[in-house]
Design a protein around this motif. Sequence first.
Motif, mmCIF file in Angstrom:
data_model
loop_
_atom_site.group_PDB
_atom_site.id
_atom_site.type_symbol
_atom_site.label_atom_id
_atom_site.label_comp_id
_atom_site.label_asym_id
_atom_site.label_seq_id
_atom_site.Cartn_x
_atom_site.Cartn_y
_atom_site.Cartn_z
ATOM 1 N N SER A 38 6.050 -1.506 20.887
ATOM 2 C CA SER A 38 7.172 -0.566 20.809
ATOM 3 C C SER A 38 7.093 0.326 19.585
ATOM 4 C CB SER A 38 8.497 -1.333 20.767
ATOM 5 O OG SER A 38 8.643 -2.072 21.938
ATOM 6 N N SER A 40 4.472 1.177 17.686
ATOM 7 C CA SER A 40 3.297 2.032 17.458
ATOM 8 C C SER A 40 2.937 2.911 18.647
ATOM 9 C CB SER A 40 2.094 1.170 17.085
ATOM 10 O OG SER A 40 1.705 0.385 18.183
ATOM 11 N N ARG A 41 3.718 2.879 19.710
ATOM 12 C CA ARG A 41 3.365 3.665 20.899
ATOM 13 C C ARG A 41 3.216 5.149 20.570
ATOM 14 N NH1 ARG A 41 7.237 2.421 25.272
ATOM 15 N NH2 ARG A 41 6.198 0.421 25.104
ATOM 16 N N ARG A 42 4.135 5.710 19.799
ATOM 17 C CA ARG A 42 4.070 7.137 19.453
ATOM 18 C C ARG A 42 2.837 7.443 18.595
ATOM 19 N NH1 ARG A 42 7.279 9.079 22.967
ATOM 20 N NH2 ARG A 42 9.475 8.672 22.765
ATOM 21 N N THR A 43 2.559 6.581 17.633
ATOM 22 C CA THR A 43 1.399 6.791 16.766
ATOM 23 C C THR A 43 0.109 6.744 17.571
ATOM 24 O OG1 THR A 43 2.579 5.807 14.917
ATOM 25 C CG2 THR A 43 0.180 5.928 14.731
ATOM 26 N N SER A 45 -0.219 7.250 20.736
ATOM 27 C CA SER A 45 -0.235 8.435 21.607
ATOM 28 C C SER A 45 -0.802 9.645 20.874
ATOM 29 C CB SER A 45 1.179 8.761 22.093
ATOM 30 O OG SER A 45 1.635 7.808 23.002
ATOM 31 N N LEU A 46 -0.385 9.843 19.623
ATOM 32 C CA LEU A 46 -0.879 10.979 18.851
ATOM 33 C C LEU A 46 -2.358 10.831 18.494
ATOM 34 C CD1 LEU A 46 2.140 11.562 16.457
ATOM 35 C CD2 LEU A 46 1.346 13.069 18.311
ATOM 36 N N LYS A 49 -4.310 11.101 21.751
ATOM 37 C CA LYS A 49 -3.906 12.242 22.571
ATOM 38 C C LYS A 49 -3.661 11.837 24.026
ATOM 39 C CE LYS A 49 -6.227 15.654 19.658
ATOM 40 N NZ LYS A 49 -6.366 14.842 18.513
ATOM 41 N N ASP A 51 -0.372 10.339 26.641
ATOM 42 C CA ASP A 51 1.051 10.086 26.806
ATOM 43 C C ASP A 51 1.237 8.656 27.311
ATOM 44 O OD1 ASP A 51 3.741 10.039 27.230
ATOM 45 O OD2 ASP A 51 3.760 11.616 28.753
ATOM 46 N N ASP A 53 3.882 6.978 27.371
ATOM 47 C CA ASP A 53 5.172 6.803 28.032
ATOM 48 C C ASP A 53 5.133 7.271 29.484
ATOM 49 O OD1 ASP A 53 6.503 5.672 25.848
ATOM 50 O OD2 ASP A 53 6.881 7.656 24.991
#
Length: 64
Positions: A38, A40-43, A45-46, A49, A51, A53
């Motif tokens: 939960s 680190s998902r955004r990190t 993803s970046l 590269k 998505d 989600d």
Amino acid sequence: MGRLPPGLRAQRRTGVFRKGLDMIDPHMSISALSVTDSASRRTVSLIFKRDLDALAAATARRGA
């Protein structure tokens, strides 16, 4: 920690949990995995590269 609940005793008998296992260890491992996912998902993803989600990504993770 006392006696194991009946469900965990059955799992120990079948070899899911080894005898003498501190039940805090699996709890901490499972918690760490869920919090890490939960948090680190955004990190991730970046960095990669991707998505993570997106429905396709979630479906792929569930099927892995």
